[in-house]
Design a protein around this motif. Structure first.
Motif, PDB file in Angstrom:
ATOM      1  N   PRO A 125      -0.496 -11.134   4.197  1.00 38.82           N
ATOM      2  CA  PRO A 125      -0.405 -12.366   4.978  1.00 38.82           C
ATOM      3  C   PRO A 125       0.652 -13.313   4.408  1.00 38.82           C
ATOM      4  N   THR A 126       1.181 -14.169   5.267  1.00 33.71           N
ATOM      5  CA  THR A 126       2.028 -15.257   4.780  1.00 33.71           C
ATOM      6  C   THR A 126       1.134 -16.260   4.052  1.00 33.71           C
ATOM      7  N   THR A 127       1.482 -16.586   2.821  1.00 33.19           N
ATOM      8  CA  THR A 127       0.743 -17.613   2.085  1.00 33.19           C
ATOM      9  C   THR A 127       1.461 -18.953   2.152  1.00 33.19           C
ATOM     10  N   LYS A 128       2.776 -18.922   2.340  1.00 32.22           N
ATOM     11  CA  LYS A 128       3.582 -20.101   2.643  1.00 32.22           C
ATOM     12  C   LYS A 128       4.821 -19.634   3.382  1.00 32.22           C
ATOM     13  N   VAL A 156      -6.175 -17.362   2.333  1.00 30.86           N
ATOM     14  CA  VAL A 156      -5.691 -16.281   1.466  1.00 30.86           C
ATOM     15  C   VAL A 156      -6.872 -15.560   0.833  1.00 30.86           C
ATOM     16  N   ALA A 157      -7.831 -16.314   0.312  1.00 29.02           N
ATOM     17  CA  ALA A 157      -8.998 -15.718  -0.336  1.00 29.02           C
ATOM     18  C   ALA A 157      -9.825 -14.910   0.665  1.00 29.02           C
ATOM     19  N   GLU A 158      -9.986 -15.440   1.880  1.00 30.06           N
ATOM     20  CA  GLU A 158     -10.777 -14.725   2.875  1.00 30.06           C
ATOM     21  C   GLU A 158     -10.136 -13.401   3.254  1.00 30.06           C
ATOM     22  N   ILE A 159      -8.828 -13.426   3.464  1.00 28.09           N
ATOM     23  CA  ILE A 159      -8.136 -12.190   3.833  1.00 28.09           C
ATOM     24  C   ILE A 159      -8.159 -11.201   2.677  1.00 28.09           C
ATOM     25  N   ALA A 160      -7.922 -11.679   1.466  1.00 33.80           N
ATOM     26  CA  ALA A 160      -7.928 -10.794   0.297  1.00 33.80           C
ATOM     27  C   ALA A 160      -9.276 -10.099   0.145  1.00 33.80           C
ATOM     28  N   SER A 161     -10.348 -10.853   0.266  1.00 31.34           N
ATOM     29  CA  SER A 161     -11.685 -10.286   0.094  1.00 31.34           C
ATOM     30  C   SER A 161     -11.987  -9.249   1.161  1.00 31.34           C
ATOM     31  N   ALA A 162     -11.661  -9.559   2.423  1.00 30.71           N
ATOM     32  CA  ALA A 162     -11.958  -8.637   3.515  1.00 30.71           C
ATOM     33  C   ALA A 162     -11.111  -7.369   3.433  1.00 30.71           C
ATOM     34  N   VAL A 163      -9.838  -7.526   3.104  1.00 34.67           N
ATOM     35  CA  VAL A 163      -8.942  -6.379   3.004  1.00 34.67           C
ATOM     36  C   VAL A 163      -9.412  -5.424   1.912  1.00 34.67           C
ATOM     37  N   ALA A 166     -12.444  -3.435   2.780  1.00 35.03           N
ATOM     38  CA  ALA A 166     -12.136  -2.338   3.702  1.00 35.03           C
ATOM     39  C   ALA A 166     -11.405  -1.189   3.009  1.00 35.03           C
ATOM     40  N   GLY A 167     -11.176  -1.306   1.707  1.00 37.70           N
ATOM     41  CA  GLY A 167     -10.516  -0.245   0.949  1.00 37.70           C
ATOM     42  C   GLY A 167      -9.010  -0.268   0.998  1.00 37.70           C
ATOM     43  N   LEU A 168      -8.435  -1.413   1.400  1.00 37.05           N
ATOM     44  CA  LEU A 168      -6.987  -1.528   1.516  1.00 37.05           C
ATOM     45  C   LEU A 168      -6.430  -2.366   0.375  1.00 37.05           C
ATOM     46  N   ARG A 169      -5.148  -2.235   0.133  1.00 39.29           N
ATOM     47  CA  ARG A 169      -4.448  -3.054  -0.852  1.00 39.29           C
ATOM     48  C   ARG A 169      -4.083  -4.407  -0.228  1.00 39.29           C
ATOM     49  N   PHE A 170      -4.074  -5.439  -1.060  1.00 40.18           N
ATOM     50  CA  PHE A 170      -3.764  -6.780  -0.609  1.00 40.18           C
ATOM     51  C   PHE A 170      -2.461  -7.238  -1.238  1.00 40.18           C
ATOM     52  N   GLY A 171      -1.577  -7.812  -0.418  1.00 38.38           N
ATOM     53  CA  GLY A 171      -0.324  -8.367  -0.917  1.00 38.38           C
ATOM     54  C   GLY A 171      -0.123  -9.777  -0.402  1.00 38.38           C
ATOM     55  N   GLU A 221      -4.246 -11.707  -7.641  1.00 38.60           N
ATOM     56  CA  GLU A 221      -3.769 -10.424  -8.179  1.00 38.60           C
ATOM     57  C   GLU A 221      -3.267  -9.496  -7.068  1.00 38.60           C
ATOM     58  N   PRO A 222      -2.257  -9.905  -6.318  1.00 39.42           N
ATOM     59  CA  PRO A 222      -1.782  -9.094  -5.189  1.00 39.42           C
ATOM     60  C   PRO A 222      -1.064  -7.834  -5.645  1.00 39.42           C
ATOM     61  N   SER A 223      -1.192  -6.778  -4.861  1.00 35.72           N
ATOM     62  CA  SER A 223      -0.496  -5.526  -5.163  1.00 35.72           C
ATOM     63  C   SER A 223       0.952  -5.539  -4.696  1.00 35.72           C
ATOM     64  N   VAL A 224       1.290  -6.451  -3.767  1.00 40.00           N
ATOM     65  CA  VAL A 224       2.663  -6.602  -3.286  1.00 40.00           C
ATOM     66  C   VAL A 224       3.049  -8.068  -3.406  1.00 40.00           C
ATOM     67  N   LEU A 225       4.209  -8.315  -4.006  1.00 43.21           N
ATOM     68  CA  LEU A 225       4.754  -9.668  -4.114  1.00 43.21           C
ATOM     69  C   LEU A 225       6.009  -9.692  -3.243  1.00 43.21           C
ATOM     70  N   TRP A 226       5.879 -10.299  -2.063  1.00 46.24           N
ATOM     71  CA  TRP A 226       6.903 -10.208  -1.019  1.00 46.24           C
ATOM     72  C   TRP A 226       7.564 -11.573  -0.857  1.00 46.24           C
ATOM     73  N   GLY A 227       8.771 -11.731  -1.403  1.00 44.43           N
ATOM     74  CA  GLY A 227       9.528 -12.970  -1.266  1.00 44.43           C
ATOM     75  C   GLY A 227      10.437 -12.918  -0.054  1.00 44.43           C
ATOM     76  N   ASP A 228      11.047 -14.083   0.278  1.00 44.95           N
ATOM     77  CA  ASP A 228      11.913 -14.132   1.447  1.00 44.95           C
ATOM     78  C   ASP A 228      13.029 -15.148   1.249  1.00 44.95           C
TER      79      ASP A 228
END
Length: 451
Positions: A125-128, A156-163, A166-171, A221-228
């Motif tokens: 998800p976009t965090t900012k 951010v916390a809600e999406i991280a927890s749900a993802v 569900a057994g998925l990685r969170f970034g 503790e995201p598994s992907v750090l996606w800058g822009d």
């Protein structure tokens, strides 16, 4: 969004961060992007086309099809978005949309289940975004975040927890190069003014983004750090607010994490293309990821219809093509202000889910099979493989000739995933398979044992 090319060169300072691509990311195939912010309230942009297909950049920014760029587009004199904003909202301040953003229908667990069924292995998800509004109570934001205003939730916390449930990685996505609120600049009207020398480049902003990214790492503790859009150049060299210190913190907390190529001239684990822009990096020099929305916008755009949106089968074809060439597809959804995924976006993901329920083994953990088969566009054929199997992914039905090296697979082992055997005979350039229809969900997958 709107990318600009980053140099593929890593400086010596950042060489120590180079490492093999983690297997979880290399074999993921599909990730889901979520662009969600105050811009989901107006949800308005002109769907003029995909990034990379509009040559006139001044025209692009004035008629920007990215709804998440609403804050910028309404400040461009003469833009249709500005006229719309005056007519629909009386020229109200952009931050009024933060207060009107309710997220009252948002169910993170339902989102995560849909993404899992669609075949995604990670969610970002976009965090900012560039408007500077954060989806958590980020340091330095005061009340300009979703905990204090609008949804009044740590999204951010809600999406991280749900993802993760569900057994998925969170970034996390973080707009590192632009912030129209805390580092205001005139509206961006072309790539030379706003994405380059006019972007924020002072130490104060560099420290601001540093504190927020470190907070994201420490909290989630995201598994992907996606800058822009890069970083201030003052953050590329040694300092206590440098990208180097961010990477130190990131890899210490998440040793198998990955970083994209938009953190300035520093370090990357994978390259990124966006719609049709930057496609030249695909398949060249390591891991890569193509990202795009279901339509022409990342943020929810109420103006878009079926004519500008991917169907499920179209998304499948794109996923198959990307994976067969060694990349991942990061497909974006943009929820509305209530937290709902539109019917068009949902239909696309459900189409992916139907196809992946039968054929996911040709995607997850697979890699290109260029040593075995030759891709074709008439008919459409793509190849992937694992250590034990080779997959011919075929758009069509009936007798189809596959250009391949039959000594690298076992022809008699051919079977159509989900549909029984696929009858095979020899051909001058490989093998001929007789396959049944894919039933409208996408291409058929013929599995061979690897020789």
């Amino acid at each position: 969004m709107v990318m600009f090319e980053q140099s593929p060169e890593r400086t010596e300072q950042y060489a120590r961060f180079e490492h093999p691509t983690p297997p979880w990311y290399a074999g993921a195939g599909l990730g889901i992007f979520i662009h969600w912010g105050p811009y989901s309230v107006p949800a308005w942009a002109e769907p003029i086309g995909a990034l990379g297909t509009v040559a006139d950049k001044r025209y692009w920014f004035t008629h920007n099809p990215y709804a998440e760029w609403y804050f910028n587009t309404i400040r461009i004199e003469g833009s249709p978005a500005r006229a719309h904003h005056e007519e629909a909202f009386g020229g109200a301040p952009y931050d009024d949309f933060l207060d009107a953003w309710s997220a009252d229908a948002f169910d993170a667990a339902e989102f995560a289940d849909l993404f899992r069924r669609a075949g995604a292995r990670y969610v970002i998800p976009t965090t900012k975004h560039h408007d500077g509004v954060t989806l958590w109570d980020a340091p330095g934001t005061g009340d300009r975040n979703t905990v204090a205003r609008g949804p009044k939730r740590d999204l951010v916390a809600e999406i991280a927890s749900a993802v993760r449930a569900a057994g998925l990685r969170f970034g996390v996505y973080y707009s590192s190069g632009l912030d129209w609120h805390v580092a205001p600049k005139p509206p961006i009207v072309d790539e030379e003014h706003g994405l380059g020398d006019d972007a924020p480049n002072d130490e104060a902003y560099a420290r601001y983004l540093h504190s927020q990214v470190i907070d994201l790492i420490d909290r989630y503790e995201p598994s992907v750090l996606w800058g822009d859009i890069g970083v201030p150049t003052v953050a590329e060299g040694p300092s206590d607010f440098s990208v180097e210190s961010i990477l130190d913190a990131f890899y210490s907390r998440v040793p198998d994490g990955v970083v994209n190529d938009r953190w300035g001239a520093t370090h990357w684990d994978f390259r990124t293309s966006e719609y049709e822009q930057g496609a030249s990096i695909e398949g060249v020099g390591g891991m890569w990821e193509r990202n795009r929305g279901v339509g022409f916008s990342f943020g929810y755009n109420r103006v878009e219809g079926a004519e500008t949106s991917l169907t499920g089968p179209e998304a499948v074809r794109m996923l198959v093509d990307v994976v067969s060439r060694g990349g991942n597809l990061l497909l974006n959804v943009g929820p509305d202000a209530h937290g709902r995924i539109s019917d068009l976006q949902r239909a696309c993901l459900e189409g992916l889910a139907s196809w992946m329920a039968v054929n996911d083994e040709a995607i997850h953990g697979a890699r290109p099979a260029v040593d075995v088969g030759t891709a074709s566009d008439e008919p459409v054929v793509r190849w992937t493989r694992t250590d034990d199997a080779v997959y011919a992914i075929v758009e069509g039905e009936g007798r189809i000739e596959l250009a391949c090296d039959p000594t690298l697979l076992v022809p008699d082992s051919a079977a159509q995933l989900g549909g029984g055997p696929a009858f095979v005979s020899a051909a001058a350039t490989g093998v001929v398979v007789d396959v049944a229809s894919g039933g409208g969900t996408g291409p058929v997958v013929v599995r061979f044992e690897a020789a």
